[in-house]
Motif scaffolding. Structure first.
Motif, PDB file in Angstrom:
ATOM      1  N   GLY A  42      62.651   8.224  -4.174  1.00 15.65           N
ATOM      2  CA  GLY A  42      61.857   7.911  -2.983  1.00 15.65           C
ATOM      3  C   GLY A  42      60.574   7.170  -3.331  1.00 15.65           C
ATOM      4  O   GLY A  42      60.166   6.252  -2.620  1.00 15.65           O
ATOM      5  N   ALA A  43      59.932   7.570  -4.431  1.00 18.20           N
ATOM      6  CA  ALA A  43      58.716   6.879  -4.857  1.00 18.20           C
ATOM      7  C   ALA A  43      59.020   5.440  -5.255  1.00 18.20           C
ATOM      8  O   ALA A  43      58.249   4.520  -4.937  1.00 18.20           O
ATOM      9  N   MET A  44      60.144   5.219  -5.920  1.00 19.45           N
ATOM     10  CA  MET A  44      60.518   3.857  -6.308  1.00 19.45           C
ATOM     11  C   MET A  44      60.813   3.002  -5.081  1.00 19.45           C
ATOM     12  O   MET A  44      60.404   1.832  -5.017  1.00 19.45           O
ATOM     13  N   VAL A  45      61.507   3.567  -4.098  1.00 23.72           N
ATOM     14  CA  VAL A  45      61.794   2.827  -2.868  1.00 23.72           C
ATOM     15  C   VAL A  45      60.502   2.493  -2.135  1.00 23.72           C
ATOM     16  O   VAL A  45      60.320   1.383  -1.624  1.00 23.72           O
ATOM     17  N   ALA A  46      59.554   3.433  -2.103  1.00 22.75           N
ATOM     18  CA  ALA A  46      58.269   3.187  -1.446  1.00 22.75           C
ATOM     19  C   ALA A  46      57.501   2.071  -2.154  1.00 22.75           C
ATOM     20  O   ALA A  46      56.885   1.219  -1.501  1.00 22.75           O
ATOM     21  N   LEU A  47      57.524   2.060  -3.485  1.00 21.63           N
ATOM     22  CA  LEU A  47      56.834   0.996  -4.221  1.00 21.63           C
ATOM     23  C   LEU A  47      57.454  -0.367  -3.921  1.00 21.63           C
ATOM     24  O   LEU A  47      56.740  -1.349  -3.718  1.00 21.63           O
ATOM     25  N   VAL A  48      58.762  -0.445  -3.898  1.00 21.71           N
ATOM     26  CA  VAL A  48      59.429  -1.717  -3.620  1.00 21.71           C
ATOM     27  C   VAL A  48      59.135  -2.179  -2.199  1.00 21.71           C
ATOM     28  O   VAL A  48      58.943  -3.370  -1.943  1.00 21.71           O
ATOM     29  N   THR A  49      59.058  -1.254  -1.268  1.00 20.27           N
ATOM     30  CA  THR A  49      58.874  -1.608   0.133  1.00 20.27           C
ATOM     31  C   THR A  49      57.436  -1.998   0.454  1.00 20.27           C
ATOM     32  O   THR A  49      57.199  -2.998   1.142  1.00 20.27           O
ATOM     33  N   PHE A  50      56.476  -1.259  -0.041  1.00 21.12           N
ATOM     34  CA  PHE A  50      55.096  -1.415   0.421  1.00 21.12           C
ATOM     35  C   PHE A  50      54.179  -2.196  -0.514  1.00 21.12           C
ATOM     36  O   PHE A  50      53.131  -2.663  -0.081  1.00 21.12           O
ATOM     37  N   VAL A  51      54.507  -2.366  -1.777  1.00 21.09           N
ATOM     38  CA  VAL A  51      53.617  -3.047  -2.724  1.00 21.09           C
ATOM     39  C   VAL A  51      54.068  -4.490  -2.874  1.00 21.09           C
ATOM     40  O   VAL A  51      55.223  -4.761  -3.202  1.00 21.09           O
ATOM     41  N   GLU A  52      53.164  -5.407  -2.620  1.00 22.09           N
ATOM     42  CA  GLU A  52      53.447  -6.843  -2.745  1.00 22.09           C
ATOM     43  C   GLU A  52      52.712  -7.382  -3.977  1.00 22.09           C
ATOM     44  O   GLU A  52      51.492  -7.333  -4.047  1.00 22.09           O
ATOM     45  N   PRO A  53      53.424  -7.900  -4.974  1.00 26.63           N
ATOM     46  CA  PRO A  53      52.746  -8.418  -6.164  1.00 26.63           C
ATOM     47  C   PRO A  53      51.985  -9.704  -5.860  1.00 26.63           C
ATOM     48  O   PRO A  53      52.380 -10.490  -4.994  1.00 26.63           O
ATOM     49  N   THR A  54      50.883  -9.907  -6.555  1.00 24.89           N
ATOM     50  CA  THR A  54      50.104 -11.127  -6.378  1.00 24.89           C
ATOM     51  C   THR A  54      50.438 -12.097  -7.515  1.00 24.89           C
ATOM     52  O   THR A  54      50.562 -11.695  -8.672  1.00 24.89           O
ATOM     53  N   GLU A  55      50.586 -13.351  -7.153  1.00 19.71           N
ATOM     54  CA  GLU A  55      50.874 -14.373  -8.156  1.00 19.71           C
ATOM     55  C   GLU A  55      49.573 -14.998  -8.610  1.00 19.71           C
ATOM     56  O   GLU A  55      48.658 -15.204  -7.820  1.00 19.71           O
ATOM     57  N   ARG A  56      49.499 -15.298  -9.901  1.00 25.85           N
ATOM     58  CA  ARG A  56      48.319 -15.976 -10.436  1.00 25.85           C
ATOM     59  C   ARG A  56      48.750 -16.855 -11.598  1.00 25.85           C
ATOM     60  O   ARG A  56      49.793 -16.643 -12.208  1.00 25.85           O
ATOM     61  N   GLU A  57      47.925 -17.835 -11.888  1.00 22.10           N
ATOM     62  CA  GLU A  57      48.235 -18.765 -12.957  1.00 22.10           C
ATOM     63  C   GLU A  57      47.803 -18.170 -14.290  1.00 22.10           C
ATOM     64  O   GLU A  57      46.742 -17.579 -14.406  1.00 22.10           O
ATOM     65  N   VAL A  58      48.652 -18.347 -15.289  1.00 19.68           N
ATOM     66  CA  VAL A  58      48.376 -17.800 -16.613  1.00 19.68           C
ATOM     67  C   VAL A  58      48.305 -18.949 -17.602  1.00 19.68           C
ATOM     68  O   VAL A  58      49.202 -19.794 -17.659  1.00 19.68           O
ATOM     69  N   THR A  59      47.222 -19.000 -18.371  1.00 22.41           N
ATOM     70  CA  THR A  59      47.097 -20.002 -19.432  1.00 22.41           C
ATOM     71  C   THR A  59      46.876 -19.272 -20.742  1.00 22.41           C
ATOM     72  O   THR A  59      46.106 -18.328 -20.828  1.00 22.41           O
ATOM     73  N   ILE A  60      47.592 -19.731 -21.766  1.00 29.19           N
ATOM     74  CA  ILE A  60      47.481 -19.133 -23.095  1.00 29.19           C
ATOM     75  C   ILE A  60      47.093 -20.230 -24.061  1.00 29.19           C
ATOM     76  O   ILE A  60      47.775 -21.253 -24.164  1.00 29.19           O
TER      77      ILE A  60
END
Length: 49
Positions: free
Chosen positions: A20-38
């Protein structure tokens, strides 16, 4: 035998809570995209012989 059923029930409850916790994380948490430079040192890209 009742202790076996109790053990299986507790394990099923723990697994259900984790699922249930995994389903809640997938449903409610939206990842943020950002640019990565190395930065790579030029010595690693063009090694001198």
């Amino acid at each position: 035998m009742p202790s076996l059923f109790r053990f299986i029930f507790v394990c099923a409850m723990i697994a259900g809570t984790i699922y249930g916790a995994m389903v809640a994380l997938v449903t409610f948490v939206e990842p943020t995209e950002r640019e990565v430079t190395i930065r790579i040192p030029s010595e690693r890209v063009n090694p001198q012989p």
